[in-house]
Design a protein around this motif. Structure first.
Motif, mmCIF file in Angstrom:
data_model
loop_
_atom_site.group_PDB
_atom_site.id
_atom_site.type_symbol
_atom_site.label_atom_id
_atom_site.label_comp_id
_atom_site.label_asym_id
_atom_site.label_seq_id
_atom_site.Cartn_x
_atom_site.Cartn_y
_atom_site.Cartn_z
ATOM 1 N N LYS A 69 0.845 -1.185 0.000
ATOM 2 C CA LYS A 69 0.000 0.000 0.000
ATOM 3 C C LYS A 69 0.888 1.245 0.000
ATOM 4 O O LYS A 69 1.982 1.245 0.550
ATOM 5 N N PHE A 70 0.344 2.333 -0.596
ATOM 6 C CA PHE A 70 1.191 3.505 -0.773
ATOM 7 C C PHE A 70 1.654 4.084 0.557
ATOM 8 O O PHE A 70 2.788 4.557 0.664
ATOM 9 N N GLY A 71 0.791 4.087 1.567
ATOM 10 C CA GLY A 71 1.194 4.639 2.865
ATOM 11 C C GLY A 71 2.435 3.964 3.413
ATOM 12 O O GLY A 71 3.343 4.620 3.932
ATOM 13 N N LYS A 72 2.511 2.634 3.286
ATOM 14 C CA LYS A 72 3.687 1.893 3.753
ATOM 15 C C LYS A 72 4.891 2.180 2.871
ATOM 16 O O LYS A 72 6.019 2.295 3.354
ATOM 17 N N ARG A 73 4.641 2.277 1.554
ATOM 18 C CA ARG A 73 5.741 2.591 0.636
ATOM 19 C C ARG A 73 6.334 3.958 0.962
ATOM 20 O O ARG A 73 7.559 4.127 0.983
ATOM 21 N N LEU A 74 5.468 4.948 1.205
ATOM 22 C CA LEU A 74 5.944 6.290 1.517
ATOM 23 C C LEU A 74 6.747 6.288 2.812
ATOM 24 O O LEU A 74 7.819 6.912 2.894
ATOM 25 N N GLN A 129 10.104 4.933 2.078
ATOM 26 C CA GLN A 129 10.915 5.890 1.331
ATOM 27 C C GLN A 129 11.463 6.986 2.238
ATOM 28 O O GLN A 129 12.613 7.405 2.102
ATOM 29 N N ILE A 130 10.647 7.443 3.165
ATOM 30 C CA ILE A 130 11.089 8.477 4.101
ATOM 31 C C ILE A 130 12.226 7.957 4.966
ATOM 32 O O ILE A 130 13.232 8.636 5.191
ATOM 33 N N GLU A 131 12.083 6.707 5.442
ATOM 34 C CA GLU A 131 13.129 6.108 6.271
ATOM 35 C C GLU A 131 14.423 5.920 5.492
ATOM 36 O O GLU A 131 15.520 5.990 6.070
ATOM 37 N N PHE A 158 8.479 15.382 2.807
ATOM 38 C CA PHE A 158 7.629 14.515 1.999
ATOM 39 C C PHE A 158 6.149 14.817 2.230
ATOM 40 O O PHE A 158 5.772 15.539 3.144
ATOM 41 N N LEU A 159 5.320 14.214 1.392
ATOM 42 C CA LEU A 159 3.875 14.412 1.435
ATOM 43 C C LEU A 159 3.289 14.011 2.787
ATOM 44 O O LEU A 159 3.605 12.938 3.316
ATOM 45 N N SER A 160 2.406 14.857 3.326
ATOM 46 C CA SER A 160 1.691 14.550 4.582
ATOM 47 C C SER A 160 0.500 13.657 4.250
ATOM 48 O O SER A 160 -0.657 14.058 4.365
ATOM 49 N N TYR A 161 0.800 12.443 3.834
ATOM 50 C CA TYR A 161 -0.226 11.550 3.285
ATOM 51 C C TYR A 161 -1.261 11.147 4.329
ATOM 52 O O TYR A 161 -2.462 11.139 4.061
ATOM 53 N N LYS A 162 -0.816 10.837 5.539
ATOM 54 C CA LYS A 162 -1.750 10.409 6.582
ATOM 55 C C LYS A 162 -2.731 11.514 6.934
ATOM 56 O O LYS A 162 -3.923 11.261 7.133
ATOM 57 N N TYR A 206 12.488 11.640 -4.905
ATOM 58 C CA TYR A 206 11.630 12.514 -4.076
ATOM 59 C C TYR A 206 10.499 13.092 -4.924
ATOM 60 O O TYR A 206 9.337 13.097 -4.508
ATOM 61 N N SER A 207 10.831 13.564 -6.109
ATOM 62 C CA SER A 207 9.819 14.097 -7.023
ATOM 63 C C SER A 207 8.811 13.015 -7.390
ATOM 64 O O SER A 207 7.589 13.233 -7.349
ATOM 65 N N ASN A 208 9.311 11.842 -7.745
ATOM 66 C CA ASN A 208 8.451 10.732 -8.162
ATOM 67 C C ASN A 208 7.471 10.321 -7.078
ATOM 68 O O ASN A 208 6.269 10.177 -7.320
ATOM 69 N N ILE A 209 7.989 10.111 -5.879
ATOM 70 C CA ILE A 209 7.158 9.567 -4.804
ATOM 71 C C ILE A 209 6.106 10.573 -4.356
ATOM 72 O O ILE A 209 4.963 10.209 -4.039
ATOM 73 N N ASN A 210 6.452 11.858 -4.352
ATOM 74 C CA ASN A 210 5.474 12.862 -3.937
ATOM 75 C C ASN A 210 4.404 13.092 -5.001
ATOM 76 O O ASN A 210 3.229 13.278 -4.676
ATOM 77 N N TYR A 211 4.800 13.065 -6.271
ATOM 78 C CA TYR A 211 3.800 13.149 -7.336
ATOM 79 C C TYR A 211 2.841 11.965 -7.243
ATOM 80 O O TYR A 211 1.611 12.135 -7.332
ATOM 81 N N THR A 212 3.380 10.769 -7.065
ATOM 82 C CA THR A 212 2.546 9.570 -6.976
ATOM 83 C C THR A 212 1.589 9.666 -5.794
ATOM 84 O O THR A 212 0.408 9.303 -5.895
ATOM 85 N N GLY A 213 2.075 10.177 -4.673
ATOM 86 C CA GLY A 213 1.222 10.345 -3.497
ATOM 87 C C GLY A 213 0.088 11.314 -3.742
ATOM 88 O O GLY A 213 -1.059 11.069 -3.333
#
Length: 260
Positions: free
Chosen positions: A2-7, A10-12, A22-26, A129-136
């Motif tokens: 799931k994206f939340g776990k992936r993000l 990535q942050i770690e 990074f994106l404040s997804y939660k 960083y660009s990729n993961i935040n756009y995807t989020g």
């Protein structure tokens, strides 16, 4: 995954100083739940939640842009400095330099090599960083439209495509130039490989973590995000220009640092 776990992963695996960028997804996901459950609530409550969601989205985009442009500007400066250092060392201690010295030349070029590999890793991390935040952003907007019946996704994505943090052409160009410099200026001789591996393991670290490990993790993430699949669509990132598997394979074979 799931994206939340992936993000979170990535942050770690990113640099410590980057982790709050990074994106404040939660937080966004929580607002989507509030909005979707507000159907049975008074209308102004839902409107307030929607306004907060849009406000947070805009703030996140601003955060990405400020951070990305700061890093990009720093990379441009560092790239020029590295090129100047190489030129200065060659002109001073190289075979045809003003003060030829094999020992000084080897020592200084080893320091530059370490800095270049470190620099290359940071640039790859910024592209990721660009990729993961756009995807989020794309995923949270899809979730918003699906759960609320809204139509935010298309206009927001169209806006994002014009944002500095999404346009990685310059950084990607610097990455390629960095790789060319490593190939041209620092060809690895077979007998030197063991010594280089030892040097790089000890020296190429950022805040206590090997940046090369983070770089490979970023490349694998970009490969996963960008590959075509049954879920590939209009809002997906395009495939990378270089075949990801070949690119990662070349790092495994050619890098002085083994992937462990």
């Amino acid at each position: 995954m799931k994206f939340g776990k992936r993000l979170k992963q990535q942050i770690e695996e990113s640099l410590p100083a980057w982790r709050d960028k990074f994106l404040s997804y939660k937080e966004l996901k929580k607002l989507v739940r509030q909005i979707s459950s507000a159907e049975s609530c008074v209308e102004y409550g839902k409107a307030d939640a929607e306004a907060e969601f849009v406000h947070l989205l805009n703030n996140e985009i601003d955060k990405f842009n400020v951070f990305f442009m700061e890093q990009e500007e720093d990379f441009i400066i560092r790239h020029k400095e590295l090129q100047q250092r190489i030129k200065r060392v060659i002109e001073t201690w190289g075979p045809n330099g003003t003060k030829p010295s094999e020992a000084e030349y080897k020592d200084e070029m080893a320091k530059i090599r370490k800095d270049i590999v470190n620099f290359h890793g940071e640039m790859v991390l910024l592209v990721n960083y660009s990729n993961i935040n756009y995807t989020g952003l794309a995923k949270i907007l899809k979730k918003y439209d699906k759960r609320t019946g809204g139509l935010l996704r298309l206009p927001f994505i169209q806006k994002v495509l014009q944002q500095p943090f999404f346009i990685t052409d310059l950084v990607s160009k610097l990455v390629k130039e960095c790789e060319n410099t490593i190939d041209e200026v620092f060809p690895v001789e077979q007998e030197d490989e063991e010594e280089i591996v030892k040097e790089q393991r000890e020296a190429i670290t950022v805040a206590g973590k090997g940046i090369f490990r983070n770089t490979v993790a970023a490349l694998l993430s970009m490969q996963e995000i960008r590959r075509g699949s049954s879920t590939y669509g209009h809002f997906s990132l395009p495939p990378m220009d270089l075949p990801d598997s070949d690119l990662i394979h070349s790092f495994q074979l050619n890098s002085p640092i083994p992937i462990v």
